[in-house]
Design an enzyme around this catalytic site. Structure first.
Site, PDB file in Angstrom:
ATOM      1  N   ALA A   1       0.838  -1.206   0.000  1.00  0.00           N
ATOM      2  CA  ALA A   1       0.000   0.000   0.000  1.00  0.00           C
ATOM      3  C   ALA A   1       0.868   1.249   0.000  1.00  0.00           C
ATOM      4  O   ALA A   1       0.970   1.936   1.015  1.00  0.00           O
ATOM      5  CB  ALA A   1      -0.921  -0.018   1.211  1.00  0.00           C
TER       6      ALA A   1
ATOM      7  N   SER B   1      11.513  -1.774  -4.120  1.00  0.00           N
ATOM      8  CA  SER B   1      11.651  -1.409  -5.531  1.00  0.00           C
ATOM      9  C   SER B   1      13.112  -1.343  -5.938  1.00  0.00           C
ATOM     10  O   SER B   1      13.985  -1.003  -5.132  1.00  0.00           O
ATOM     11  CB  SER B   1      11.019  -0.031  -5.725  1.00  0.00           C
ATOM     12  OG  SER B   1      11.334   0.474  -6.985  1.00  0.00           O
TER      13      SER B   1
ATOM     14  N   TYR C   1      10.562   8.781  -4.210  1.00  0.00           N
ATOM     15  CA  TYR C   1       9.879   7.482  -4.164  1.00  0.00           C
ATOM     16  C   TYR C   1      10.860   6.381  -3.734  1.00  0.00           C
ATOM     17  O   TYR C   1      10.604   5.627  -2.782  1.00  0.00           O
ATOM     18  CB  TYR C   1       9.281   7.157  -5.543  1.00  0.00           C
ATOM     19  CG  TYR C   1       8.950   5.710  -5.721  1.00  0.00           C
ATOM     20  CD1 TYR C   1       7.905   5.127  -5.015  1.00  0.00           C
ATOM     21  CD2 TYR C   1       9.705   4.899  -6.571  1.00  0.00           C
ATOM     22  CE1 TYR C   1       7.625   3.780  -5.161  1.00  0.00           C
ATOM     23  CE2 TYR C   1       9.422   3.556  -6.717  1.00  0.00           C
ATOM     24  CZ  TYR C   1       8.388   2.997  -6.010  1.00  0.00           C
ATOM     25  OH  TYR C   1       8.119   1.661  -6.133  1.00  0.00           O
TER      26      TYR C   1
ATOM     27  N   LYS D   1      11.135   4.023  -0.147  1.00  0.00           N
ATOM     28  CA  LYS D   1      11.217   2.553  -0.079  1.00  0.00           C
ATOM     29  C   LYS D   1      12.448   2.115   0.722  1.00  0.00           C
ATOM     30  O   LYS D   1      12.392   1.152   1.485  1.00  0.00           O
ATOM     31  CB  LYS D   1      11.250   1.963  -1.490  1.00  0.00           C
ATOM     32  CG  LYS D   1       9.951   2.138  -2.257  1.00  0.00           C
ATOM     33  CD  LYS D   1       8.944   1.048  -1.917  1.00  0.00           C
ATOM     34  CE  LYS D   1       7.589   1.300  -2.530  1.00  0.00           C
ATOM     35  NZ  LYS D   1       6.703   0.154  -2.534  1.00  0.00           N
TER      36      LYS D   1
ATOM     37  N   GLY E   1      15.773  11.630 -14.191  1.00  0.00           N
ATOM     38  CA  GLY E   1      15.913  10.581 -13.177  1.00  0.00           C
ATOM     39  C   GLY E   1      15.884   9.159 -13.711  1.00  0.00           C
ATOM     40  O   GLY E   1      15.904   8.208 -12.932  1.00  0.00           O
TER      41      GLY E   1
HETATM   42  N1  UFG Z   1       9.192   5.332 -21.192  1.00  0.00           N
HETATM   43  C1  UFG Z   1       9.128   5.943 -22.431  1.00  0.00           C
HETATM   44  N2  UFG Z   1       7.951   6.542 -22.779  1.00  0.00           N
HETATM   45  C2  UFG Z   1       6.863   6.564 -21.957  1.00  0.00           C
HETATM   46  C3  UFG Z   1       6.945   5.924 -20.705  1.00  0.00           C
HETATM   47  C4  UFG Z   1       8.130   5.316 -20.357  1.00  0.00           C
HETATM   48  O1  UFG Z   1      10.083   5.950 -23.197  1.00  0.00           O
HETATM   49  O2  UFG Z   1       5.852   7.154 -22.344  1.00  0.00           O
HETATM   50  C5  UFG Z   1      10.446   4.667 -20.807  1.00  0.00           C
HETATM   51  C6  UFG Z   1      11.057   5.225 -19.540  1.00  0.00           C
HETATM   52  O3  UFG Z   1      11.850   6.335 -19.824  1.00  0.00           O
HETATM   53  C7  UFG Z   1      11.828   4.018 -19.032  1.00  0.00           C
HETATM   54  C8  UFG Z   1      11.020   2.812 -19.509  1.00  0.00           C
HETATM   55  O4  UFG Z   1      10.160   3.314 -20.528  1.00  0.00           O
HETATM   56  O5  UFG Z   1      13.070   3.959 -19.645  1.00  0.00           O
HETATM   57  C9  UFG Z   1      10.159   2.212 -18.420  1.00  0.00           C
HETATM   58  O6  UFG Z   1       9.421   3.258 -17.807  1.00  0.00           O
HETATM   59  P1  UFG Z   1       8.247   2.990 -16.763  1.00  0.00           P
HETATM   60  O7  UFG Z   1       7.694   4.332 -16.387  1.00  0.00           O
HETATM   61  O8  UFG Z   1       7.319   1.953 -17.277  1.00  0.00           O
HETATM   62  O9  UFG Z   1       9.016   2.325 -15.531  1.00  0.00           O
HETATM   63  P2  UFG Z   1      10.248   2.846 -14.689  1.00  0.00           P
HETATM   64  O10 UFG Z   1      11.429   2.018 -15.085  1.00  0.00           O
HETATM   65  O11 UFG Z   1      10.404   4.304 -14.746  1.00  0.00           O
HETATM   66  O12 UFG Z   1       9.775   2.541 -13.200  1.00  0.00           O
HETATM   67  C10 UFG Z   1       9.207   1.308 -12.807  1.00  0.00           C
HETATM   68  C11 UFG Z   1       8.245   1.538 -11.674  1.00  0.00           C
HETATM   69  C12 UFG Z   1       8.945   2.054 -10.473  1.00  0.00           C
HETATM   70  C13 UFG Z   1      10.086   1.156 -10.135  1.00  0.00           C
HETATM   71  C14 UFG Z   1      10.976   0.904 -11.323  1.00  0.00           C
HETATM   72  C15 UFG Z   1      11.978  -0.124 -10.974  1.00  0.00           C
HETATM   73  O13 UFG Z   1       7.247   2.478 -12.059  1.00  0.00           O
HETATM   74  O14 UFG Z   1       8.043   2.106  -9.405  1.00  0.00           O
HETATM   75  O15 UFG Z   1      10.208   0.443 -12.408  1.00  0.00           O
HETATM   76  O16 UFG Z   1      12.699  -0.519 -12.081  1.00  0.00           O
HETATM   77  F1  UFG Z   1      10.825   1.700  -9.168  1.00  0.00           F
END
Ligand code: UFG
Length: 330
Positions: A74, A117, A141, A145, A284
């Site tokens: 949660a 995470s 975030y 964690k 980030g």
């Molecule tokens: N991305 C794009 N276009 C978009 C959305 C995402 O190119 O419209 C890229 C991001 O830059 C990233 C990849 O796709 O390189 C994955 O992005 P996500 O937002 O799906 O996932 P994240 O890797 O940013 O984060 C996820 C979870 C977090 C966790 C992390 C751990 O949302 O909570 O994985 O790896 F911490």
């Protein structure tokens, strides 16, 4: 005795509840429905609409039910939002963990399995990432964690609560029958956003950065199926039941896929062309995140069942194409 799943109406929580029930476990859910969905919860499961920051409400749940262990899923999860609203994250995630552990220790509940995470690592020092590697979160975030893990460590030492912290990499996919799946508002995750293009809900997907030091210039992530994450919770429960000491584990497939590779795989799965626009980097975002899964394999006996990214996307597609408006279509 029951397992209390906090956040059981959420994406990973609801899949975990399904697996607990399939394994014959007794399940109770607490969820404040701020991001979870009532329709994701089986109607026959005891459900408390409850915020984990409400200690009295938690203590009432513990008084009314014999709870063996808590699964804590949660928390707020959006890294980007956390940069803009850090206090929202510290309040729900960190303070929420404190209250949950206060209620647990006051009521004699001594096992917790926690959704951590890959974000605790920040920009990794090496690939694949090992649990012993440095933790320097690059957003609030991930920081929450990490702090939540540290709170558990100290509470464990003082009060004997044992914990397993599961550091998820990129959760994806949906249950194979397509009855529950991912539904975030707003959606920020790559796979559901990509699938909105063939659904006609968006014109294109923007690729965030094409100049990363990766073979095709786009970010690489370790996509792990939500059912494999759910299965890891059962492994962790059995580990604690058999006397295992508090511990933390990466949960990833051990394979990395770039944004472009995910788009290509989604085109194959959906049979449709997915228009992309090349955009700038998202703040980030580390270039590569890939888990070493050795520790979870060795100690928990966990092995991901889904090792093929097309199969993962196919399960997500099965959910999204039958529920283009998410739980509004249930
Ligand atoms: N991305 C794009 N276009 C978009 C959305 C995402 O190119 O419209 C890229 C991001 O830059 C990233 C990849 O796709 O390189 C994955 O992005 P996500 O937002 O799906 O996932 P994240 O890797 O940013 O984060 C996820 C979870 C977090 C966790 C992390 C751990 O949302 O909570 O994985 O790896 F911490």
């Amino acid at each position: 005795m029951a397992i209390l799943v906090c956040g059981g109406a959420g994406y990973i929580g609801s899949h975990t509840v399904r697996q607990l029930l399939a394994a014959g476990e007794q399940v109770i859910i607490a969820d404040n429905l701020s991001t979870g969905h009532r329709a994701a919860v089986n109607p026959d499961v005891k459900f408390y609409e409850c915020d984990i920051r409400d200690k009295d409400a938690l203590k009432k749940i513990f008084a009314a039910n014999e709870v063996e262990a808590v699964f804590h899923l949660a928390a707020y999860i959006e890294a980007g939002e956390s940069v803009i609203k850090p206090l929202k994250y510290f309040n729900n995630n960190v303070y929420g963990m404190q209250i949950l552990l206060e209620a647990m220790t006051e009521c004699g509940v001594d096992k917790i399995i926690f959704s951590s995470s890959a974000a605790v690592y920040g920009e990794p020092e090496r690939i694949p990432i090992d649990e012993g590697d440095a933790t320097f979160p690059t957003n609030p975030y991930g920081e929450t964690k990490l702090i939540m893990e540290k709170i558990m460590r100290w509470v464990s030492a003082a009060h004997g609560v044992r914990y397993v912290s599961l550091r998820y990499f990129n959760a994806s996919g949906a249950i194979e029958d397509g009855s529950i799946g991912e539904d975030h508002h707003p959606e920020t995750h790559l796979i559901p956003l990509i699938l909105q293009v063939p659904l006609g809900k968006r014109d294109h997907i923007t690729v965030f950065g094409t100049d990363y030091p990766t073979p095709d210039g786009t970010c690489i992530r370790d996509y792990v199926h939500v059912l494999d994450l759910a299965a890891a919770h059962l492994c962790a429960l059995n580990y604690l039941r058999s006397g295992g000491a508090s511990n933390y584990f990466n949960l990833g497939s051990g394979s990395g896929f770039s944004v472009k590779q995910i788009v290509d795989a989604a085109e194959k799965v959906t049979g449709q062309k997915i228009k992309t626009e090349l955009g700038t980097r998202r703040a980030g975002d580390p270039a590569r995140l890939i888990a070493s899964g050795d520790k979870a394999r060795k100690i928990l006996g966990w092995a991901p069942r889904f090792d093929d990214v097309e199969k993962i996307i196919a399960t997500a597609w099965n959910w999204h194409r039958t529920h283009p408006n998410g739980y509004d279509d249930c």
